[in-house]
Design a protein around this motif. Structure first.
Motif, PDB file in Angstrom:
ATOM      1  N   GLN A 239       2.543   3.477  -6.436  1.00  0.00           N
ATOM      2  CA  GLN A 239       3.029   3.048  -5.124  1.00  0.00           C
ATOM      3  C   GLN A 239       3.325   1.550  -5.124  1.00  0.00           C
ATOM      4  OE1 GLN A 239       3.868   5.081  -2.552  1.00  0.00           O
ATOM      5  NE2 GLN A 239       4.781   3.217  -1.771  1.00  0.00           N
ATOM      6  N   THR A 240       2.522   0.788  -5.826  1.00  0.00           N
ATOM      7  CA  THR A 240       2.771  -0.648  -5.948  1.00  0.00           C
ATOM      8  C   THR A 240       4.111  -0.891  -6.629  1.00  0.00           C
ATOM      9  OG1 THR A 240       0.403  -1.153  -6.025  1.00  0.00           O
ATOM     10  CG2 THR A 240       1.897  -2.812  -6.922  1.00  0.00           C
TER      11      THR A 240
ATOM     12  N   ASN B  77       6.893  -0.003  -4.193  1.00  0.00           N
ATOM     13  CA  ASN B  77       7.070  -1.044  -3.177  1.00  0.00           C
ATOM     14  C   ASN B  77       7.808  -2.249  -3.747  1.00  0.00           C
ATOM     15  OD1 ASN B  77       5.713   0.521  -1.308  1.00  0.00           O
ATOM     16  ND2 ASN B  77       3.770  -0.528  -1.581  1.00  0.00           N
TER      17      ASN B  77
ATOM     18  N   ASP C 237      11.382  -3.944  -2.627  1.00  0.00           N
ATOM     19  CA  ASP C 237      11.547  -5.366  -2.349  1.00  0.00           C
ATOM     20  C   ASP C 237      12.624  -5.986  -3.236  1.00  0.00           C
ATOM     21  OD1 ASP C 237       9.549  -5.178  -0.442  1.00  0.00           O
ATOM     22  OD2 ASP C 237       7.986  -6.001  -1.747  1.00  0.00           O
TER      23      ASP C 237
END
Length: 122
Positions: A15-16, A19, A23
């Motif tokens: 998930q990091t 994300n 970005d």
């Protein structure tokens, strides 16, 4: 880390990365907007007679734009963060694989000990 904790750690690491991908995509879109505005400004400038002059003017417009420069720095930082996050994700995946192998080896040893005990008659 316990074997049953790895799936959650892997999901968190994934998930990091997701994300950071989002970005990075957003930063690239904003950078493209600045570049398109610079291209439009250069295209409407009648004083620029050749391609070299247009490229130089475009470069100067973008070079002097603090927001654009900050976005480039942010993109570089996000790219670095994503590389670090990818390495953490791989570390979690590899740790999970190693933990599974160790668990299987422990089970195999227990089975072998039981079979040996049965063979001896204990």
């Amino acid at each position: 880390m316990e074997l049953n904790q790895y799936p959650s750690a892997i999901a968190t690491a994934a998930q990091t990365v997701n994300n950071l991908d989002f970005d990075i995509s957003r930063a690239r879109r904003q950078i493209a907007k600045f570049e398109n505005r610079a291209d439009a400004e250069v295209a409407t400038n009648q004083d620029l007679r050749n391609d070299a002059a247009r490229k130089a003017e475009r470069f100067q417009i973008l070079e002097n734009n603090a927001d654009y420069q900050k976005l480039l720095d942010d993109l570089a930082e996000l790219t670095h963060q994503k590389a670090t996050a990818m390495s953490e994700l791989e570390k979690a995946r590899n740790g999970f694989s190693a933990a599974k192998i160790e668990a299987r080896a422990a089970i195999a040893q227990q089975i072998a000990a039981l079979e040996c005990a049965e063979f001896i008659g204990i």
